[in-house]
Each structure stands twice: as C-alpha cells, then as structure tokens.
Scaffold this motif. Structure first.
Motif, PDB file in Angstrom:
ATOM      1  N   GLY A  17       0.790  -1.225   0.000  1.00 59.37           N
ATOM      2  CA  GLY A  17       0.000   0.000   0.000  1.00 59.37           C
ATOM      3  C   GLY A  17       0.822   1.274   0.000  1.00 59.37           C
ATOM      4  O   GLY A  17       0.264   2.381  -0.019  1.00 59.37           O
ATOM      5  N   THR A  18       2.136   1.175   0.021  1.00 56.30           N
ATOM      6  CA  THR A  18       3.005   2.363  -0.021  1.00 56.30           C
ATOM      7  C   THR A  18       3.670   2.456  -1.386  1.00 56.30           C
ATOM      8  O   THR A  18       4.167   1.450  -1.915  1.00 56.30           O
ATOM      9  N   VAL A 187      19.200  -2.906   4.129  1.00 58.80           N
ATOM     10  CA  VAL A 187      19.210  -3.737   2.913  1.00 58.80           C
ATOM     11  C   VAL A 187      18.533  -3.005   1.756  1.00 58.80           C
ATOM     12  O   VAL A 187      19.082  -2.895   0.665  1.00 58.80           O
ATOM     13  N   THR A 188      17.323  -2.486   1.982  1.00 56.94           N
ATOM     14  CA  THR A 188      16.707  -1.560   1.030  1.00 56.94           C
ATOM     15  C   THR A 188      16.420  -0.265   1.795  1.00 56.94           C
ATOM     16  O   THR A 188      15.700  -0.284   2.806  1.00 56.94           O
ATOM     17  N   MET A 189      17.002   0.830   1.335  1.00 56.29           N
ATOM     18  CA  MET A 189      16.837   2.132   1.991  1.00 56.29           C
ATOM     19  C   MET A 189      15.578   2.826   1.488  1.00 56.29           C
ATOM     20  O   MET A 189      15.132   2.602   0.356  1.00 56.29           O
ATOM     21  N   THR A 190      15.015   3.698   2.315  1.00 51.81           N
ATOM     22  CA  THR A 190      13.965   4.622   1.868  1.00 51.81           C
ATOM     23  C   THR A 190      14.322   6.013   2.362  1.00 51.81           C
ATOM     24  O   THR A 190      14.868   6.162   3.465  1.00 51.81           O
ATOM     25  N   ARG A 328      13.626  -6.721  12.408  1.00 54.28           N
ATOM     26  CA  ARG A 328      13.160  -5.766  11.403  1.00 54.28           C
ATOM     27  C   ARG A 328      11.664  -5.986  11.152  1.00 54.28           C
ATOM     28  O   ARG A 328      11.170  -7.104  11.257  1.00 54.28           O
ATOM     29  N   SER A 329      10.969  -4.910  10.788  1.00 54.88           N
ATOM     30  CA  SER A 329       9.515  -5.002  10.628  1.00 54.88           C
ATOM     31  C   SER A 329       9.148  -5.824   9.403  1.00 54.88           C
ATOM     32  O   SER A 329       9.927  -5.926   8.440  1.00 54.88           O
ATOM     33  N   GLU A 330       7.934  -6.393   9.433  1.00 57.50           N
ATOM     34  CA  GLU A 330       7.454  -7.154   8.275  1.00 57.50           C
ATOM     35  C   GLU A 330       7.338  -6.254   7.052  1.00 57.50           C
ATOM     36  O   GLU A 330       7.543  -6.706   5.926  1.00 57.50           O
ATOM     37  N   GLU A 331       7.014  -4.976   7.264  1.00 58.07           N
ATOM     38  CA  GLU A 331       6.930  -4.033   6.142  1.00 58.07           C
ATOM     39  C   GLU A 331       8.291  -3.883   5.473  1.00 58.07           C
ATOM     40  O   GLU A 331       8.402  -3.869   4.242  1.00 58.07           O
ATOM     41  N   GLN A 332       9.352  -3.792   6.309  1.00 57.90           N
ATOM     42  CA  GLN A 332      10.695  -3.652   5.756  1.00 57.90           C
ATOM     43  C   GLN A 332      11.110  -4.923   5.013  1.00 57.90           C
ATOM     44  O   GLN A 332      11.692  -4.861   3.926  1.00 57.90           O
ATOM     45  N   GLU A 337      12.228  -7.776  -0.157  1.00 56.53           N
ATOM     46  CA  GLU A 337      11.964  -8.870  -1.091  1.00 56.53           C
ATOM     47  C   GLU A 337      11.450  -8.339  -2.428  1.00 56.53           C
ATOM     48  O   GLU A 337      11.968  -8.706  -3.491  1.00 56.53           O
ATOM     49  N   ALA A 338      10.455  -7.464  -2.383  1.00 54.94           N
ATOM     50  CA  ALA A 338       9.861  -6.960  -3.628  1.00 54.94           C
ATOM     51  C   ALA A 338      10.870  -6.153  -4.429  1.00 54.94           C
ATOM     52  O   ALA A 338      11.004  -6.324  -5.654  1.00 54.94           O
ATOM     53  N   TYR A 339      11.613  -5.284  -3.755  1.00 56.48           N
ATOM     54  CA  TYR A 339      12.578  -4.436  -4.452  1.00 56.48           C
ATOM     55  C   TYR A 339      13.704  -5.272  -5.057  1.00 56.48           C
ATOM     56  O   TYR A 339      14.100  -5.074  -6.217  1.00 56.48           O
TER      57      TYR A 339
END
Length: 916
Positions: A17-18, A187-190, A328-332, A337-339
């Motif tokens: 959703g983000t 691992v994946t930055m925002t 780490r959060s499930e969102e992270q 994984e997706a990225y």
C-alpha cells in the motif's frame, strides 16, 4: 538529487500500500549480465545522474562492462550512509567541528556543515580488558573507560545534538559491525527526495575496514579512511574505477568439526594467493543458499584480509529470515523482497553472472585451521599447528640481526636452528607458582571483531566450555582469558542456554562489548607474568578469534599471534601452549584421573544447532535494540556542551582543533615540484597502517609520552593512541612509532626511529623529532617503501600523520587501496617505482637528496602518468655513490583524486565547494 533521467528509469513500485519511486535497472542495456555489486553501482548512477558528475556515458559504460578489461572508467558512487567506530570516527567529528569554524571564517554559514547522508557511530574501540577473570570485570572496565574517555564522550554527545542525521551508539553496547548487521543495515533504503519517497539499495562506507561484514547481508559497503568518510557525509561521492569482479563459487557443505572460522581462513588464503586487491568478490553457486547469514557475515568481514574492496553475497530467503530474526519489521522485509526481485538483486542459483575471474571452493574440503604467527593469510592446518609453531619459533625466540620477515623467508629454504628452551618460574601475588616457556599462551581472547556475530562458533565455544568444566578442566593460570562479544544479544543467549557459568568457570568472564584484543586493547598481562616474559625474552603467544594478528598489535609482551575460532581459543587456554598437538596431547585429566583430549569435549554440530534454535529469538534483538541510542545512566548524565560550533578546551589532551584549515583561502595554491627532499624512512614490504598509524599503548619515553607528561597527564592516565585520535599533537608524535617498525636507514633497530640529517653525523633520532628539525629547516620529506605499503585497517591517521610530519611524497613498489587514496586526501602524492624495480634494485639507501619533477603538470588540469625522480648522493652517502634517476608512476588514479590533490586535500576541496 537526480536531475537527468536519460534511460527513463524513474518508475513507481507499490509494496503493502506504499508507493516508492525507484530507478529500474532493466532500462539499461546489458544490466542482466552484471554481477550483483555492479548492479548496485548501476542503480546508484541512475539515481544520481546529473549530467555533470554522473553522466549517461558512465551509465552506458557500466551497462556494457567488459569483465576482463583493466579498470579505466571512473564513476562517482554515493553511498546511502556512513558508519563509524569511535577511534576513527572522533577525528571525523573533530574535523567537521573545525570545518564549521572555517566556513564562518570564510564568510559562510557554519550550519551548512552537516552530514548529508545518514551517519551512525558505534563507540566500541575504547574499552580495554584491564580486568579479567572476575565477575565484576565488565562493570569495572566500563567505569575505567568512562574515566579515561570522558572528554571524548562529552564531545561526541555534543556532536549527537549539534549535527543533523548523526546518531551515536553509546559505549558498552556492541561492536560497530555487529550492530550494523543486527540493527543499522536496511538492505533496502527509503528516503524522501524531492517530495517522493525513494527506495534504493542500502550501501555504506565505514571508517573501519571490516565494514565489509555487512556484505553478508547483501549490502554493498567497504572501509574507507576517515578522510573519505567525512567527504561522503558531506555529500561528496566516492570516486572509483569500475572494478573487476571475482566470482567465488561455493559447493558442498561444511563437514563435522569444522567451523565458519576455518572456512574464512581457507577463503582468505585462497583469495590472497589469487590477488584481489581493488576488486569485488562475489559468492555464488548451489551452496550459497546453505550458507547461514552469520557465516556470510564472517566471510564478508575478512575481505580486507584477502585484500578485496568488498566480498558480497546476494539477497535471498536467508537474508529475509535474518532480518525477521533480528527484529526488522514485516513491512521492511516485504520491501526488501519486492525491491530485490524487481531489480534482479535476488539470488538465482541457476543464473551465473559474468565475472572477471572465477574461483571455486568445495566446503567439504575445509579442515580445522588457525592462522599466524603474524598475518591472517598464513593459514595452518590445526593438525600441523605444533610442528609449524616449532618451525617458526626460532625467528622470534632469539635476538637476530635480520627482521622477522627476512628470517621467515630464510626459514622457508633452510630451517632455523631450534630455539633453546627457557623455562621460567613465575610466582603470583597469591603465592601460586608455575613454569612458562616459549610458546606459552599468554592471552586467549574471544574478541568481537569477526566471530561473535556468529552463533554457530559462539555456541560451540560455550558448549565446549561446558563439556570441559564438567570434566574438571581449567584454563592454565598464566593465560589471560577474556570474552568480549559484539552485542548484548550474545550474553543473553549464553544466559538462556545456561552456558555463562561454564565459560566463567574456565575464566572467560565478560570484559566488555567492544573490539578489545583484536585492536591491541588486550590490557596488561599480570605484572609477574609480564616481568618473567621480558626478563627472559620469552616468545609467548596470543590466540584470538579476531581478524588481525600483525606484529606488535595485540600486546607489547606477546611476539606471536594466532587467529582461531572461539572454541579453539578456549581449547588453547586449556592447553596453555602453542607447542601442543590436539590429536595426541591431553588437555588434562578428568575428575577420575583419565586423560581428556580435544575430541572428547568438542560439541557435535547437531547439538550446537539445537541449542541455537532453543536459545535465540527475535525478542532478544527487540529488547537490546529498542533504545540502542539512549545509553546507560553514565552516558545520559555526561555534561554536554551545546551550540552550532564547539567550544574547544585549550587544556584538553583528548580533543583539539587541528591545523588543516589554518590560513586557508578560497583560492587554491598551485601544486609544485618537490626539490631537495630528505628520506624520513626507508621501509620494507608489507608495512601496514598498524606500523604507520599510532596505535596501542603510549610509552613514557616517546615523543607522545613526553607531550602528555608536559601537559600534566600522569603515566597511568596516558590511555591509548586510539583514544587520543582527536588530538593531533599526540597523533603526529606517534606516527611511524610502532615498536616493530624497521626503518632501513638504521641497522637492526626496531621502533619509531630514523637518522636526522639536519644534525652532524646524521644521528639516530625519534622520527617526530627529526621531522620537526626538517620542517624548521624548510626541508620536504619523502618515504621509500616496498610491496603492499599501507595494507591493513583503514586508518586516517596513517595519512594525516604522514602529512603533518612534512612528508610530500611516498614512493613504493605497490600500495593498498585505502591508504593510497588517503594520502592523496591529505595532499601527499603516492608514487610507485617503475615495474619490477625497488629502492634496492635502484641502489637507493635513503641517504640521498631527492627531487621530483613533473608534478606541476597537475596545474594544467591533467595528471602526468609518470614524474622524474632524481636522487643525488649527500655527505651521508657512501663514497663513489652515483646519482640515481627514474620515472615514478603517479598513483593519482582518477580526476576526482587529482582535484583533491590540487586543493591540498579532500577536506579543503569540500570546504571550498560548500562555501563557493
């Protein structure tokens, strides 16, 4: 912020959703064949393309990368974040504070000086194992640490509040590399950029060469000098050439009785022989998925030991599982994984990228190993450890005119005579008496550098301790036993598994959460043992689970140092000597009088895994990292200055304003040729940054000790060089002062000495004292060196100290990557002898007067490939000595480095850029 989008790479990705803005790699032709690390660099260029520093042509060059071509395309890499430890990090913050004042002096806004990339410092290098083998060792060592380092810590507390995007992990928490993989790494930055939430690969540079531990998590990162780290924090990209990439294929499985440390030492030996300096190493193949994350991190950590820039594993389910375990959060995790999948950063065992070189290891062939007595790549199979020790011992056990390097080389062709035994009786204060000899294990340290992030080896050590304790075995009384984990999670799982008491029963009490022994913070040996060792010139040993074992690094009383897995560290503490054969020699008798061998107490791999599964959970990580930046009561109660600029204390012997910007103007001064220089030091092969940079204890009878005494510091409060890195006056005096340095201007002398050619007869002198005389006379200085000059840890003071001593050029046979770059960053030109030549082959002995012509070509905006060096005999040279002339190769490798050199250094370049 990217202002150009030549490939239409800017697109959206929605996860949970983000919406995230991403830069798609599949818009660049050739992306699919690139190795993992180069894909990360490619995304970096796409995202930062501005048409000036980062161009379409650079992106195309990376997409069409030729794996076998020698690197020749410069790119600008903008790391996502910067990580620091306190020894190398304090000077960074000192310099930023000084830059704020310099900006004000040049008419600019001091608050412009802020980290523009997230910067995080972990205070982990200051704790010293003063106390050990007792239940209050940790508390007392932390108390002493605060007493010693209060001035530095107040300064860092100021920095934490004064600078934006700068966080500090307080003392007594953990080691930077372990905190990085367990908590800091994304691992994946925002990050919000230009009103859009961007997602991009995590990447980092760090002020510790073992920053590469995070490579195990699929995060591209490596160690840089503090100088480069400061520039990265201030938004300057890291200038680099697109590297070659070595593909390292893993097959098979680790056999029983073999640890991750054994694998690491095997890989280190293989890659050092292959020659991977300046290259990326990537692991691939069918067995990658079977390599636990902790083992990946252990392998990544040792990248500096085999010489590569990075040693990276791709992202896969193992990565995700570790992120979940560590809280780490499930969102992270979902974003990672997706990225990773959409960008082709996800590991596909069926797809083999194209590499520059290929290597392969069948993990099933690895055997238990140690490394030593002085280099991490000198692997020894454990079964041969006793015989190899006895072969090497004569080099260390008897005074000799040759250096240890020369003696070891000679021993390869003609065995040295056996070392005479020197049994020495030592009686402790409590009346206990024992005999030690050459090879006695004086230090057995489970130290946090490499292995304590790895539950498989830590739990194996705990279980081995349990088994030994049950049988009544004890560590030998002359062994200094220390346990310094990399995070509090380790002691949590030891407690839960019921292993703490067994470790303590063998003397392995907690001494601190920090680097300790691996960086020379081993603390003193007991006075009686130290006296016995020194009075009888014993070659005693240290066994540590770290990554560095260079001469003079671990402890001044210890001549031979060995790297080993944590369970083997405990085994050697039980054995008490390196002259020990674990297959045939008994560790002692059990409670029934039966001999006990190592195989009797070595835990089975299945039991180790079972205890790990039962004892480690996410709640431990959540608990330890929920308030990781807040610190304990000691940290929170430190009096902290405030304000945009720091109020320097003229009485401080820890933190002083450095002289880098004194008299600086907005205009650059043209660079000039070097005329009439003297040789400050002529050095051999494998001179490390440990030999150059101040490290370890400060002795009273040295220039640094004299300085502290003159400033009212008692000998007991000298502390270490590392703790005083924020004071340039101490650090200059300790540069080239390592007790094992051999300056070939002198015969058979070890330590920080040279000949002072400003004095009649050119007498022996401290290097610092001679440097002061040369600078007073206006005489520039040069250094002659051999192969692999500057290898080892990324130490900014190895370059800063060199520069402040008045050295204008360093001429060697070859350089280590970071140190070469740092020399340029401090305005020192790195030069290499012509291929195949050396100081010896050219007939240079260091008594010459040296001039270097051709440097001024840099003023024209170009970098000369070579410069002309002329060495003219002086009154100190041998009669009839001829003039020597040669063309030295200029090792300013990129246009960015040339800009730094023209500005007098990287900090001056950044300052002018920000004010201009």
């Amino acid at each position: 912020m990217s202002t150009v989008n030549s490939f239409g790479a800017k697109q959206n990705l929605t996860v949970g959703g983000t919406d995230y803005q991403i830069f798609r790699l599949d818009t660049v032709p050739g992306h699919e064949k690139l190795p993992f690390g180069l894909k990360v660099l490619l995304e970096n260029l796409l995202r930062t393309e501005d048409g000036a520093n980062v161009t379409k042509a650079q992106i195309e060059a990376l997409g069409s990368w030729n794996p076998t071509e020698e690197p020749n395309t410069e790119i600008q890499f903008s790391p996502a974040r910067v990580v620091m430890q306190d020894f190398t990090g304090v000077p960074c913050i000192v310099d930023l504070a000084t830059m704020r004042e310099a900006v004000s002096a040049l008419g600019g806004d001091p608050t412009k000086i802020n980290p523009l990339a997230p910067a995080e410092m972990v205070i982990d290098h200051s704790v010293i194992a003063d106390l050990f083998g007792q239940s209050d060792a940790f508390e007392r060592n932390v108390e002493i640490e605060y007493e010693r380092n209060g001035e530095r810590y107040q300064f860092l507390r100021w920095g934490q509040t004064a600078f934006n995007d700068f966080k500090v992990v307080p003392p007594g928490t953990g080691i930077v590399h372990q905190v990085n993989i367990e908590h800091l790494a994304r691992v994946t930055m925002t990050r919000e950029v230009g009103g859009a939430l961007q997602a991009y690969p995590d990447s980092c540079v760090g002020t510790d060469s073992h920053t590469t531990m995070v490579n195990g998590l699929g995060v591209l990162g490596w160690g840089v000098g503090g100088i480069e780290a400061e520039a990265a924090m201030l938004g300057q990209p890291v200038s680099m050439l697109i590297p070659k990439v070595v593909g390292f294929k893993l097959n098979g499985a680790i056999p029983a009785g073999v640890t991750a440390t054994d694998v690491v030492l095997t890989i280190t030996e293989m890659l050092r022989k292959q020659g991977v300096v300046g290259k990326f190493v990537e692991f691939y193949g069918p067995s990658v998925a079977q390599v636990p994350l902790a083992n990946r991190a252990t392998i990544g950590n040792m990248s500096p030991e085999f010489g590569s820039t990075a040693a990276v594993f791709p992202i896969d389910d193992v990565t995700l599982d570790y992120l979940r375990l560590t809280g780490r959060s499930e969102e992270q995790v979902a974003l990672v994984e997706a990225y990773s999948k959409i960008q082709g950063l996800w590991h596909n065992a069926d797809h083999e990228p194209v590499y520059s070189e290929y290597m392969e290891l069948d993990l099933a062939t690895v055997v238990p190993s140690i490394a030593g007595p002085k280099r991490p790549q000198d692997r020894i199979e454990l079964s041969a450890a006793k015989s190899q020790f006895e072969h090497d011992l004569p080099v260390y056990a008897q005074p000799a005119e040759l250096s240890t390097d020369e003696l070891l080389a000679t021993a390869l062709t003609s065995p040295a005579p056996a070392a005479a035994s020197k049994p020495t009786t030592v009686t402790l204060a409590d009346g206990e008496s024992f005999t030690i000899d050459h090879g006695a294990v004086a230090i057995a340290a489970i130290t946090s550098c490499t292995n304590t992030s790895n539950p498989s080896v830590m739990m194996a050590a705990g279980l081995l301790a349990r088994n030994a304790s049950k049988l009544g075995l004890k560590a030998k009384p002359w062994v200094k036993t220390t346990l310094a984990p990399g995070s509090k999670v380790v002691t949590d799982y030891y407690d839960k598994a019921g292993l703490t008491e067994s470790l303590e029963d063998l003397g392995f009490y907690l001494v601190g959460y920090g680097c300790t022994t691996c960086i020379g913070n081993s603390g003193p040996l007991l006075e009686e043992i130290s006296a016995g060792v020194n009075q009888n010139d014993l070659a005693v040993t240290a066994v540590l689970s770290g990554n560095r074992n260079f001469e003079g690094r671990i402890n001044p009383d210890v001549k031979m140092n060995y790297l080993a897995s944590p369970p083997l560290v405990i085994a050697y503490a039980l054995a008490g000597s390196m002259s020990f054969d674990f297959e045939n020699d008994s560790l002692g008798d059990d409670l029934n009088g039966n001999p006990v061998f190592l195989k009797d107490i070595w835990p089975a791999a299945e039991e180790v895994q079972k205890v790990i599964d039962e004892s480690i959970d996410t709640a431990m990580f959540d608990k330890q990292y929920s308030s990781v930046f807040e610190g304990d009561e000691r940290w929170r109660s430190l009096p902290t200055p405030d304000g945009a600029t720091f109020e320097w204390d003229d009485e401080s012997t820890y933190v002083r304003r450095p002289p880098y910007f004194e008299g600086m103007t907005m205009e650059t001064t043209p660079v000039s040729d070097i005329v009439g220089a003297r040789v400050l030091a002529k050095l051999g092969d494998s001179v490390t940054t440990d030999h150059i940079s101040p490290a370890g204890a400060i002795k009273a009878d040295t220039p640094a000790g004299r300085y502290l005494t003159e400033h009212g510091v008692s000998r007991g409060n000298f502390n270490s060089y590392g703790s005083r890195r924020g004071n340039h006056e101490v650090m200059i005096r300790g540069t080239f002062a390592n007790i094992r340095l051999r300056n070939q201007l002198l015969n058979d002398v070890e330590g920080g000495y040279t000949r002072d050619f400003t004095q009649e007869g050119g007498p022996q002198s401290f290097i610092y004292d001679a440097s002061q005389n040369y600078q007073a006379a206006g005489t520039p200085l040069v250094i002659f060196g051999g192969k692999e000059y500057g290898s080892g840890s990324s130490r900014d003071w190895a370059a800063k100290g060199t520069s402040l001593l008045g050295v204008k050029a360093v001429i060697t046979e070859s350089f280590e990557r970071i140190h070469r770059s740092n020399l340029i960053g401090m305005g020192v030109v790195p030069l290499q002898f012509p291929a195949g030549e050396s100081a010896e082959s050219l007939g240079l002995d260091g008594t010459e007067i040296v001039s270097i012509a051709g440097i001024e070509e840099l003023n024209n905006g170009t970098t000369p490939k070579t410069v002309r060096v002329t060495a003219v005999p002086s009154e100190f040279s041998a009669p009839g000595k001829a003039v020597v002339e040669f063309d030295a190769v200029v090792r300013i490798d990129t246009p960015g480095e040339a800009d730094y050199y023209r500005n007098g250094g990287i900090l001056q370049y950044v300052l002018r850029s920000l004010v201009g």
